[in-house]
Write a protein that holds these residues in place. Structure first.
Motif, PDB file in Angstrom:
ATOM      1  N   LYS A  67     -65.638  14.858 -11.129  1.00  0.00           N
ATOM      2  CA  LYS A  67     -66.687  15.881 -11.065  1.00  0.00           C
ATOM      3  C   LYS A  67     -66.884  16.421  -9.653  1.00  0.00           C
ATOM      4  CE  LYS A  67     -69.507  14.539 -15.053  1.00  0.00           C
ATOM      5  NZ  LYS A  67     -70.857  14.098 -15.488  1.00  0.00           N
ATOM      6  N   PHE A  68     -66.929  15.530  -8.658  1.00  0.00           N
ATOM      7  CA  PHE A  68     -67.231  15.978  -7.301  1.00  0.00           C
ATOM      8  C   PHE A  68     -66.069  16.758  -6.691  1.00  0.00           C
ATOM      9  CE2 PHE A  68     -70.884  13.420  -7.834  1.00  0.00           C
ATOM     10  CZ  PHE A  68     -71.792  13.750  -6.827  1.00  0.00           C
ATOM     11  N   SER A  69     -64.844  16.402  -7.000  1.00  0.00           N
ATOM     12  CA  SER A  69     -63.715  17.167  -6.456  1.00  0.00           C
ATOM     13  C   SER A  69     -63.675  18.565  -7.064  1.00  0.00           C
ATOM     14  CB  SER A  69     -62.397  16.431  -6.690  1.00  0.00           C
ATOM     15  OG  SER A  69     -62.101  16.317  -8.072  1.00  0.00           O
ATOM     16  N   LYS A  70     -63.922  18.676  -8.379  1.00  0.00           N
ATOM     17  CA  LYS A  70     -63.911  19.992  -9.013  1.00  0.00           C
ATOM     18  C   LYS A  70     -65.073  20.860  -8.528  1.00  0.00           C
ATOM     19  CE  LYS A  70     -61.570  18.816 -13.358  1.00  0.00           C
ATOM     20  NZ  LYS A  70     -61.753  18.643 -14.826  1.00  0.00           N
ATOM     21  N   THR A  71     -66.219  20.229  -8.258  1.00  0.00           N
ATOM     22  CA  THR A  71     -67.413  20.982  -7.868  1.00  0.00           C
ATOM     23  C   THR A  71     -67.392  21.406  -6.409  1.00  0.00           C
ATOM     24  OG1 THR A  71     -68.736  19.818  -9.524  1.00  0.00           O
ATOM     25  CG2 THR A  71     -69.938  20.925  -7.752  1.00  0.00           C
ATOM     26  N   PHE A  72     -67.035  20.492  -5.500  1.00  0.00           N
ATOM     27  CA  PHE A  72     -67.178  20.768  -4.067  1.00  0.00           C
ATOM     28  C   PHE A  72     -65.859  21.116  -3.360  1.00  0.00           C
ATOM     29  CE2 PHE A  72     -70.800  17.976  -5.154  1.00  0.00           C
ATOM     30  CZ  PHE A  72     -71.806  18.908  -4.950  1.00  0.00           C
ATOM     31  N   LEU A  73     -64.738  20.790  -3.982  1.00  0.00           N
ATOM     32  CA  LEU A  73     -63.459  21.270  -3.457  1.00  0.00           C
ATOM     33  C   LEU A  73     -62.997  22.481  -4.264  1.00  0.00           C
ATOM     34  CD1 LEU A  73     -61.648  17.870  -2.803  1.00  0.00           C
ATOM     35  CD2 LEU A  73     -63.049  19.229  -1.240  1.00  0.00           C
ATOM     36  N   CYS A  74     -63.608  22.669  -5.422  1.00  0.00           N
ATOM     37  CA  CYS A  74     -63.488  23.869  -6.244  1.00  0.00           C
ATOM     38  C   CYS A  74     -62.204  23.912  -7.088  1.00  0.00           C
ATOM     39  CB  CYS A  74     -63.590  25.146  -5.409  1.00  0.00           C
ATOM     40  SG  CYS A  74     -65.081  25.208  -4.391  1.00  0.00           S
ATOM     41  N   GLU A  75     -62.405  24.108  -8.372  1.00  0.00           N
ATOM     42  CA  GLU A  75     -61.253  24.226  -9.282  1.00  0.00           C
ATOM     43  C   GLU A  75     -60.367  25.407  -8.893  1.00  0.00           C
ATOM     44  OE1 GLU A  75     -61.750  23.127 -13.563  1.00  0.00           O
ATOM     45  OE2 GLU A  75     -63.893  23.337 -13.079  1.00  0.00           O
ATOM     46  N   GLY A  76     -60.982  26.459  -8.332  1.00  0.00           N
ATOM     47  CA  GLY A  76     -60.198  27.618  -7.916  1.00  0.00           C
ATOM     48  C   GLY A  76     -59.281  27.343  -6.741  1.00  0.00           C
ATOM     49  N   TYR A  77     -59.530  26.271  -6.005  1.00  0.00           N
ATOM     50  CA  TYR A  77     -58.679  25.881  -4.880  1.00  0.00           C
ATOM     51  C   TYR A  77     -57.685  24.777  -5.261  1.00  0.00           C
ATOM     52  CZ  TYR A  77     -61.794  28.434  -1.674  1.00  0.00           C
ATOM     53  OH  TYR A  77     -62.512  29.407  -1.017  1.00  0.00           O
ATOM     54  N   MET A  78     -57.749  24.320  -6.518  1.00  0.00           N
ATOM     55  CA  MET A  78     -56.871  23.227  -6.925  1.00  0.00           C
ATOM     56  C   MET A  78     -55.445  23.725  -7.123  1.00  0.00           C
ATOM     57  SD  MET A  78     -57.416  20.342  -9.887  1.00  0.00           S
ATOM     58  CE  MET A  78     -56.803  21.240 -11.301  1.00  0.00           C
ATOM     59  N   ILE A  79     -54.493  22.999  -6.528  1.00  0.00           N
ATOM     60  CA  ILE A  79     -53.086  23.370  -6.604  1.00  0.00           C
ATOM     61  C   ILE A  79     -52.369  22.600  -7.706  1.00  0.00           C
ATOM     62  CG2 ILE A  79     -50.906  23.457  -5.322  1.00  0.00           C
ATOM     63  CD1 ILE A  79     -53.051  25.359  -4.290  1.00  0.00           C
ATOM     64  N   GLU A  80     -52.602  21.299  -7.766  1.00  0.00           N
ATOM     65  CA  GLU A  80     -51.908  20.489  -8.765  1.00  0.00           C
ATOM     66  C   GLU A  80     -52.600  19.139  -8.927  1.00  0.00           C
ATOM     67  OE1 GLU A  80     -48.051  18.804  -7.622  1.00  0.00           O
ATOM     68  OE2 GLU A  80     -48.463  19.370  -5.547  1.00  0.00           O
ATOM     69  N   GLN A  81     -52.258  18.472 -10.012  1.00  0.00           N
ATOM     70  CA  GLN A  81     -52.675  17.090 -10.223  1.00  0.00           C
ATOM     71  C   GLN A  81     -51.486  16.321 -10.751  1.00  0.00           C
ATOM     72  OE1 GLN A  81     -56.307  16.368 -12.435  1.00  0.00           O
ATOM     73  NE2 GLN A  81     -55.639  14.332 -13.057  1.00  0.00           N
ATOM     74  N   GLU A  82     -51.269  15.146 -10.152  1.00  0.00           N
ATOM     75  CA  GLU A  82     -50.193  14.254 -10.589  1.00  0.00           C
ATOM     76  C   GLU A  82     -50.799  12.874 -10.771  1.00  0.00           C
ATOM     77  OE1 GLU A  82     -47.196  12.747 -12.084  1.00  0.00           O
ATOM     78  OE2 GLU A  82     -46.671  14.716 -11.233  1.00  0.00           O
TER      79      GLU A  82
END
Length: 306
Positions: A268-283
């Motif tokens: 929750k905190f990574s999606k909220t404060f680092l922003c889903e729009g800035y997410m590059i990938e998840q492994e």
């Protein structure tokens, strides 16, 4: 960043890790050999000019030609092909250890690819663990700093690996406060970009070493503090502060990695404060964000529109 119990290292993982280091060396050594900075070093030129014959000068009679010039570029000595001491130390350490790093090979590869492009660079890591020497070695020539909540653990690692740069930090949050802090982060004073030390947001960490605030970090890894039980400090403030530091740089962008995103707080905190729009990938359990400077473009929203 580290486990409370120790497990024998898997042989296949160890072999993969060794191969991974040698592949890194294949890319590192040519870059360091042919880099402009290396070829223009005054001390190197002064040393080579006193030992090496000029291109048109023939070697003395009865002296066999050497292969040093073929192995190294002009003006370099044979030592240019040596493994840097820090990488040699890492190879020996991981070959002889019986501890498995907390991240899988696929998860490590996510940040490794970024380091391959950006190193030597400034790399900030929340957490000190069995993989810390690896991160320092992958950022050979750069600055890698570790922030750790457990002072006794710092002392233990320092006795084994005194070359690592680590600092003790304290956290005043608990995992049980996560829902409340998530609501706090939505307030206007937590959406203001600036130095964490002057932020009015409770999530901003203000007691970190001054180096953390004064250096522009190219990579930030959030793999601490402890967050797997209710009374643990949790990574709420670490994730928020990592994002604030990234936004507050003068220009460019910062790659931010969050480990253990299979847990509720990290997710929750990574999606909220680092922003889903800035997410590059998840492994697996690691998530990669690329956060641009908000100083370089006035009026940029805290999170990009989705």
């Amino acid at each position: 960043m580290r486990s409370k119990t120790q497990f024998p290292i898997n042989l296949n993982f160890k072999l993969i890790l060794i191969c991974f280091f040698f592949l890194f060396l294949i890319f590192l050594i040519p870059r360091s050999v042919f880099s402009p900075a290396a070829s223009s070093s005054p001390s190197v030129h002064a040393s080579s000019s006193s030992r090496a014959p000029s291109e048109n000068q023939e070697p003395p009679e009865n002296q066999e030609p050497t292969t040093t010039a073929a192995a190294c570029p002009p003006g370099r000595t044979q030592s240019c092909d040596k493994i840097p001491p820090s990488l040699a130390e890492a190879l020996v350490h991981y070959v002889t250890t019986n501890i498995t790093p907390q991240q899988t090979m696929k998860e490590i590869s996510v940040s490794m690819r970024v380091l391959a492009k950006k190193s030597p660079c400034n790399f900030l890591v929340f957490g000190l663990g069995h993989d810390s020497l690896m991160w320092t070695s992958l950022n050979h020539g750069g600055r890698t700093v570790f922030l750790e909540e457990d002072r006794s653990w710092i002392n233990q690692i320092h006795r084994q690996l005194p070359s690592l740069e680590s600092y003790h930090v304290t956290y005043d949050t608990k995992v049980t406060e996560a829902d409340e802090l998530l609501q706090t982060g939505a307030r206007d004073d937590c959406q203001v970009v600036g130095d964490p030390r002057t932020s009015k947001c409770r999530l901003a960490l203000k007691g970190l070493p001054k180096e953390v605030y004064e250096i522009e970090w190219d990579l930030i890894m959030v793999d601490a503090p402890t967050g797997y039980h209710d009374e643990a400090p949790g990574r709420m403030a670490a994730i928020y502060t990592a994002g604030l530091i990234a936004r507050n740089r003068e220009g460019g962008e910062t790659d931010v990695f969050v480990h253990d995103v299979d847990r509720v707080v990290e997710d929750k905190f990574s999606k909220t404060f680092l922003c889903e729009g800035y997410m590059i990938e998840q492994e697996g359990r690691i998530r990669h964000f690329t956060i641009p400077s908000h100083k370089a473009r006035a009026g940029r929203p805290f999170c990009p529109p989705t």
